[in-house]
Design a protein around this motif. Structure first.
Motif, PDB file in Angstrom:
ATOM      1  N   ASP A 372       0.938  -1.378  -0.243  1.00  0.00           N
ATOM      2  CA  ASP A 372      -0.127  -0.045   0.032  1.00  0.00           C
ATOM      3  C   ASP A 372       0.856   1.144   0.032  1.00  0.00           C
ATOM      4  OD1 ASP A 372      -0.828   0.390   3.546  1.00  0.00           O
ATOM      5  OD2 ASP A 372       0.963  -0.123   2.521  1.00  0.00           O
ATOM      6  N   THR A 373       1.939   1.052  -0.377  1.00  0.00           N
ATOM      7  CA  THR A 373       3.068   2.344  -0.281  1.00  0.00           C
ATOM      8  C   THR A 373       2.474   3.448  -1.385  1.00  0.00           C
ATOM      9  OG1 THR A 373       4.948   1.046   0.233  1.00  0.00           O
ATOM     10  CG2 THR A 373       5.498   3.036  -0.898  1.00  0.00           C
ATOM     11  N   SER A 397      -1.727   5.547  -5.118  1.00  0.00           N
ATOM     12  CA  SER A 397      -0.452   4.756  -5.192  1.00  0.00           C
ATOM     13  C   SER A 397       0.698   5.557  -5.806  1.00  0.00           C
ATOM     14  CB  SER A 397      -0.617   3.434  -5.722  1.00  0.00           C
ATOM     15  OG  SER A 397      -1.235   2.822  -5.063  1.00  0.00           O
ATOM     16  N   TYR A 398       0.284   6.766  -6.551  1.00  0.00           N
ATOM     17  CA  TYR A 398       0.969   7.373  -7.648  1.00  0.00           C
ATOM     18  C   TYR A 398       0.835   8.740  -7.724  1.00  0.00           C
ATOM     19  CZ  TYR A 398       3.588   8.598 -11.880  1.00  0.00           C
ATOM     20  OH  TYR A 398       4.475   8.760 -12.893  1.00  0.00           O
ATOM     21  N   PRO A 424       2.856   4.124   4.194  1.00  0.00           N
ATOM     22  CA  PRO A 424       4.237   4.355   3.701  1.00  0.00           C
ATOM     23  C   PRO A 424       4.394   5.368   2.434  1.00  0.00           C
ATOM     24  CG  PRO A 424       4.094   1.832   3.852  1.00  0.00           C
ATOM     25  CD  PRO A 424       2.478   2.602   4.009  1.00  0.00           C
ATOM     26  N   VAL A 425       5.430   6.089   2.413  1.00  0.00           N
ATOM     27  CA  VAL A 425       5.532   6.906   1.318  1.00  0.00           C
ATOM     28  C   VAL A 425       6.760   7.022   0.902  1.00  0.00           C
ATOM     29  CG1 VAL A 425       5.211   9.485   0.425  1.00  0.00           C
ATOM     30  CG2 VAL A 425       3.518   8.507   2.111  1.00  0.00           C
ATOM     31  N   VAL A 426       6.950   6.923  -0.468  1.00  0.00           N
ATOM     32  CA  VAL A 426       8.370   6.857  -1.058  1.00  0.00           C
ATOM     33  C   VAL A 426       8.348   8.029  -1.943  1.00  0.00           C
ATOM     34  CG1 VAL A 426       9.969   5.586  -2.245  1.00  0.00           C
ATOM     35  CG2 VAL A 426       8.772   4.515  -0.452  1.00  0.00           C
ATOM     36  N   GLN A 513      11.709  -0.313   7.402  1.00  0.00           N
ATOM     37  CA  GLN A 513      10.849   0.851   7.386  1.00  0.00           C
ATOM     38  C   GLN A 513      11.159   1.832   8.252  1.00  0.00           C
ATOM     39  OE1 GLN A 513       8.662   1.440   4.954  1.00  0.00           O
ATOM     40  NE2 GLN A 513       9.636  -0.246   3.877  1.00  0.00           N
ATOM     41  N   PRO A 514      11.179   2.987   7.606  1.00  0.00           N
ATOM     42  CA  PRO A 514      11.809   4.221   8.311  1.00  0.00           C
ATOM     43  C   PRO A 514      10.887   4.863   9.323  1.00  0.00           C
ATOM     44  CG  PRO A 514      11.084   5.111   6.373  1.00  0.00           C
ATOM     45  CD  PRO A 514      10.618   3.645   6.453  1.00  0.00           C
ATOM     46  N   ASP A 515      11.570   5.343  10.727  1.00  0.00           N
ATOM     47  CA  ASP A 515      10.650   6.204  11.738  1.00  0.00           C
ATOM     48  C   ASP A 515      10.639   7.537  11.365  1.00  0.00           C
ATOM     49  OD1 ASP A 515      12.849   5.938  14.482  1.00  0.00           O
ATOM     50  OD2 ASP A 515      12.942   6.590  12.531  1.00  0.00           O
TER      51      ASP A 515
END
Ligand SMILES: Cc1ncc(Cn2c(C)c(CCOP(=O)(O)OP(=O)(O)O)sc2=O)c(N)n1
Ligand SMILES: [Ca+2]
Length: 529
Positions: A372-373, A397-398, A424-426, A513-515
Motif C-alpha cells: 500500500d505504499t 499509489s502514484y 508508507p510514502v516513498v 521501514q523508517p521511523d
C-alpha cells in the motif's frame, strides 16, 4: 466585538482547514497571531516547497488546504509549483499579506501593487477585499471557489485588516456551506448509458481525477463489466487503474498520431475524468481513426469546452460510472478478466559500470515496499522503466507533477506523508528534480515525517538529453549536472542518508521501514522515458 482575525480563524476551523502551509513575512504575522488550538503551521523554507507540500497534502486528503504566503515576492516564488496544482485541479487556498491600503498606491515597501492580477491565470479566483469587514466573506468565497472549481484561489489581505472589528454581520459567514451534486439528469443519463452499452468495441481512457475522486475501484469494476481495454490519459499525474491489470494498456503516448493509432478499431472512446488530451511532443495526425467517436465525461467545464474533438458531458464521472454499472449489471461482456492473473513484471534490465539500471531500483521497491505504499515520482527519464517494473493496485499509489513543473516531487512527498502518517510514502526523485524543492527536506526533518526518498543520480538531465535527440539538438549545453552528493546535502537539512552501490544493499535498506525521513542515493544508468 469579534475581530476579522477571530471570525476568519473560526471559519477555517469549521471548514477543517486547520493545517496551514506557509512561509511568513511581516505582512503575514497579524494573520498568524493567536492561531487557535488545533491549528498546525507547516513551515517551508521556500514558497515553491510550501505549495508543493500543500499540493501533495490536499491531493492525499481530498480536501482544500490553506497556504499563507508573503505578498508579491512570496506569491511570485510560488508560481511554478502552482502550475502543477492547476493541472492536478488541487483546491489550494492562498492567503497572502498586503501592505495597509493607504501604502499600496504609493508603492511602499512590501506593497503588492496589483495583487489579484499577479496570480492570474494560475488561479481560478483572486481578490483583495475593499474593506476589512469583507475579509471573512471573501475568505469563505476563496475556500468555496477552490472546492467548486477544483482550482487554486488567491486572497490578498492588508495586514491591518485582521485586528479590525468584523462588523455587525461578521459572524454570518460562520454558518455558510456550499454543496454541489452534478449527476446527469434522467434524459442525459439514459443517453449516456445507451451510447456506451451500444458500442461494439469501447475503449476506456481514465484521467487523474478518477484517483483524486476516489473512483479507482469503481473504474476497475466498470472496465471488467465492459470488457474494454483501459488507458491512462497522457501526461498522467495519478494512477487511475492497476497498472498490471490484464485490461490495462498503459499510459497513452502524448502525441496526436500515436493516440489516434491506439484507438484503431474502437468505435467508442470513453474518456472519464481527464482533459482531451494533454498532448506533449508535437506528433501531428488525425485526432481519431475512421469510425471512432469520443465521449468525454468531466467535471472540469473548461476542459470540456477546449477539447479539439469529440462530445463532452460536464458531470461527475462517479455518477456516470454508477449509472453504467447499474445498466450493465453483474453480467460480464466477454471480459477476459475475472480469474485471470495480473501480468507479471519482466526481469529488470541490468545496469553497468557500477550503476544500477532504474529497473533494478524499481524492482527492489516493488519487492521490498509494502503493497500500500504511495509513491511520489519526479524522475523524468525513467517513466518507461517505472511502468515496466511497478505493480500498483491501490488508489493513491502514484503522484507526479501534473504540469511537468519540477519541484513538486520532494515537497509533494512530504505533503502526502503528512496527510497519511500510517501509510508508507516513498519519493522517487531524479538528481535534477531534487534541486527544485530541496528545502522540503528541512521540513521533513523538523516534523520527523516518516518518508523514504530514493535519489536517482545519473549526473544529467536525462529527459532533456532524450528530447535533444528527438528535436535534433543532440549537443545542447546545460544538460550535465556532475558532482552532486545528496547524502551530504540531506544531512545538512537534518535528514539521515546513505549512498548504496548494489541491488542487494538497496533491498536490505528498503526492507527497514523508517521511523522518520531518510534519503537513499543510488547511481543509475541513463535510460529513455
Ligand atoms: C521548474 C522546471 N524547470 C525545468 C524543467 C525542464 N526539465 C528538466 C530540467 C528536466 C530534467 C530532470 O532531471 P532529473 O535528474 O530529475 O531526471 P532524469 O535525469 O531522469 O531526466 S525534465 C524537464 O522538463 C521543468 N520541467 N520544470
Ligand atoms: Ca538525472
Amino acid at each position: 466585538m469579534a475581530s476579522v482575525r477571530h471570525v476568519s480563524h473560526e471559519f477555517l476551523a469549521r471548514q477543517g482547514l486547520t493545517t496551514v502551509f506557509g512561509n511568513p513575512g511581516s505582512n503575514e504575522l497579524p494573520f498568524l497571531a493567536g492561531l487557535p488550538d488545533g491549528f498546525r503551521y507547516v513551515l517551508g523554507l521556500h514558497e515553491g516547497a510550501v505549495v508543493g507540500m500543500a499540493d501533495g497534502y490536499a491531493q492525499a486528503t481530498g480536501r482544500p488546504v490553506l497556504v499563507n504566503l508573503h505578498a508579491a515576492s512570496g506569491s511570485g516564488n510560488a508560481m511554478g509549483a502552482l502550475t502543477n496544482a492547476v493541472a492536478s485541479r488541487t483546491p489550494i487556498v492562498i492567503v497572502a499579506g498586503q501592505q495597509v491600503r493607504p501604502a499600496v498606491g504609493p508603492e511602499a515597501n512590501l506593497a503588492n501593487v496589483d495583487a489579484p492580477s499577479l496570480m492570474k491565470p494560475l488561479v481560478g479566483w483572486a481578490a483583495e477585499p475593499a474593506c476589512a469587514q469583507d475579509v471573512p466573506r471573501a475568505l469563505a468565497q476563496a475556500v468555496f471557489e477552490a472546492e467548486l472549481q477544483r482550482r487554486p484561489t488567491y486572497l490578498s489581505v492588508p495586514y491591518d485588516d485582521w485586528a479590525a472589528d468584523a462588523g455587525e454581520n461578521g459572524l454570518a459567514v460562520l454558518d455558510r456551506s456550499v454543496r454541489r451534486g452534478s449527476a446527469p439528469g434522467a434524459e442525459l443519463g439514459r443517453d449516456l448509458v445507451e451510447r456506451v452499452t451500444a458500442a461494439e468495441r469501447p475503449a476506456l481512457v481514465l484521467g487523474g481525477d478518477i484517483d483524486t475522486a476516489g473512483l479507482f475501484d469503481d473504474a476497475v469494476r466498470l472496465a471488467e463489466r465492459l470488457g474494454s481495454p483501459v488507458w491512462a490519459a497522457p501526461s498522467q499525474f495519478r494512477l487511475p487503474f492497476p497498472n498490471r491489470h490484464p485490461l490495462f494498456r498503459g499510459v497513452l503516448p502524448a502525441g496526436i498520431k500515436p493516440i489516434s493509432d491506439a484507438f484503431e478499431g474502437h468505435d467508442l472512446v470513453l474518456v472519464l475524468g481527464a482533459p482531451v488530451f494533454r498532448y506533449h511532443e508535437y506528433l501531428p495526425g488525425r485526432y481519431l481513426p475512421e469510425g471512432s467517436r469520443l465521449l468525454q465525461v468531466t467535471e472540469d467545464a473548461s476542459a470540456a469546452a477546449r477539447a479539439p474533438m469529440g462530445e463532452a458531458v460536464v458531470a461527475d464521472p462517479g455518477a456516470v460510472i454508477g449509472l453504467l454499472l447499474e445498466a450493465l449489471g453483474e453480467g460480464v461482456r466477454g471480459a477476459p478478466v475475472p480469474g485471470e492473473d495480473y501480468r507479471p513484471a519482466p526481469a529488470p534490465a541490468a545496469g553497468e559500470g557500477g550503476r544500477l539500471h532504474p529497473e533494478e531500483v524499481f524492482a527492489a521497491l516493488r519487492d521490498e515496499q509494502p503493497q500500500d505504499t504511495s509513491y511520489v515520482v519526479e524522475s523524468t527519464s525513467t517513466s518507461a522503466a517505472w511502468w515496466r517494473q511497478m505493480d500498483l493496485r491501490r488508489p493513491g499509489s502514484y503522484y507526479f507533477p501534473a504540469a511537468g513543473g519540477l519541484g513538486f516531487g520532494l515537497p509533494g512527498a512530504v505533503g502526502v506523508a503528512l496527510a497519511q502518517p500510517d501509510r508508507p510514502v516513498v519519493g522517487v526523485i531524479g538528481d535534477g528534480s531534487a534541486n527544485y524543492g530541496i528545502t522540503a527536506l528541512w521540513t521533513a526533518a523538523q516534523l520527523r515525517v516518516p518518508l523514504t526518498v530514493v535519489l536517482l543520480r545519473n549526473g544529467t538531465y536525462g529527459a532533456l538529453r532524450w528530447f535533444g535527440g528527438l528535436l535534433g539538438v543532440p549537443d545542447a549545453p546545460g544538460l550535465d549536472i556532475p558532482g552532486l552528493d545528496f547524502t551530504r546535502i540531506a544531512e545538512g537539512y537534518g535528514v539521515r542518508s546513505r549512498h548504496v552501490t548494489g541491488v542487494e544493499e538497496l533491498r536490505a535498506v528498503l526492507a527497514e521501514q523508517p521511523d522518520g525521513p531518510r534519503l537513499v542515493q543510488v547511481d543509475t544508468a541513463l535510460t529513455t522515458p
